[in-house]
Design an enzyme around this catalytic site. Sequence first.
Site, PDB file in Angstrom:
ATOM      1  N   THR A  97       0.870  -1.173   0.000  1.00  0.00           N
ATOM      2  CA  THR A  97       0.000   0.000   0.000  1.00  0.00           C
ATOM      3  C   THR A  97       0.904   1.219   0.000  1.00  0.00           C
ATOM      4  O   THR A  97       1.563   1.525   1.001  1.00  0.00           O
ATOM      5  CB  THR A  97      -0.930   0.013   1.216  1.00  0.00           C
ATOM      6  OG1 THR A  97      -1.803  -1.117   1.144  1.00  0.00           O
ATOM      7  CG2 THR A  97      -1.780   1.285   1.242  1.00  0.00           C
ATOM      8  N   LYS A 170      -7.242   1.603  -3.412  1.00  0.00           N
ATOM      9  CA  LYS A 170      -6.941   1.219  -2.024  1.00  0.00           C
ATOM     10  C   LYS A 170      -7.140   2.401  -1.082  1.00  0.00           C
ATOM     11  O   LYS A 170      -7.576   2.232   0.064  1.00  0.00           O
ATOM     12  CB  LYS A 170      -5.503   0.700  -1.924  1.00  0.00           C
ATOM     13  CG  LYS A 170      -5.071   0.272  -0.508  1.00  0.00           C
ATOM     14  CD  LYS A 170      -5.927  -0.864   0.038  1.00  0.00           C
ATOM     15  CE  LYS A 170      -5.553  -1.227   1.485  1.00  0.00           C
ATOM     16  NZ  LYS A 170      -4.266  -1.937   1.583  1.00  0.00           N
ATOM     17  N   LYS A 238      -0.206   5.523   8.377  1.00  0.00           N
ATOM     18  CA  LYS A 238       0.580   5.662   7.151  1.00  0.00           C
ATOM     19  C   LYS A 238      -0.346   5.740   5.942  1.00  0.00           C
ATOM     20  O   LYS A 238      -0.198   6.607   5.077  1.00  0.00           O
ATOM     21  CB  LYS A 238       1.551   4.483   7.026  1.00  0.00           C
ATOM     22  CG  LYS A 238       2.478   4.535   5.809  1.00  0.00           C
ATOM     23  CD  LYS A 238       1.940   3.766   4.605  1.00  0.00           C
ATOM     24  CE  LYS A 238       1.987   2.269   4.840  1.00  0.00           C
ATOM     25  NZ  LYS A 238       1.599   1.505   3.601  1.00  0.00           N
TER      26      LYS A 238
END
Length: 286
Positions: A97, A170, A238
Amino acid sequence: MAKCAFLGLGVMGYPMAGHLTAKGHEVVVYNRTGAKADAWVAEHGGGAAATPAEAAKGAEIVFACVGNDADLRSVTTGDNGAFASMEAGSVFVDHTTASASVARELHTAATGFGFIDAPVSGGQAGAENGALTVMCGGDGDIYARVEPVIMSFAKSCRLMGPSGAGQLTKMVNQICIAGLLQGLSEGMNFAQKAGLDGDAVLDVISKGAAGSWQMENRGSTMLRDEFDFGFAVDWMRKDLGICLEEGDANGASLPATAMIDQFYKEVQAMGGGRWDTSSLMRRLTR
């Protein structure tokens, strides 16, 4: 069957690479901590390499699942990175990711071979059970070649658009999860404060419009103050940082996401960086 390399054997990459061998693919692994790679080989067979470049040499498909943009650049274009030894016509599939910008950067840098950004959803359990959802960005002909191999550890895989589209999808996933978990935390805390039987509340409302994967899988554990189930707060922060940066760039308004990101910051300050993302509940009950 494909000759594969897998870079990064964390809680996701370790079982994902294992599913490749279980499906009959030939796999060489690389991990920054070599002992982890040796343990994987002892469990699954295959081979281990000392560098990403060594792992990628001769591979038809090189998979990666590392921590962030910097880690991804390190294993691709850094010293002894995989791109230096990728074979002509091979494909690099990135399950990290990361940002859409690094996906586009590496897609451009991949000369003579293909690059697909392919972040996953489903958490540690999804990786272990071979039931991940994979959202991809890149060229259609390249994607078509790797999709059957990706399905070794996935229940769903789809090309979402050109390079970067997988990472952007995502981001949508993480934005939605953050909102769902905050709402579920507030609802369960409200139920407890109101003197209701939380499990009974979950049983009733999960069958209606409020139902969700998060409610089904995390609602009861939240009520029991249990937060050791996979995806950590540190990683969610994050990811939300990537979402907020992209939102600033494309003009998308993300007020709830920004607020929940700060709530997760509070959870980190409580010592909960490694608690799973449903620990937003603990912030309300402290």
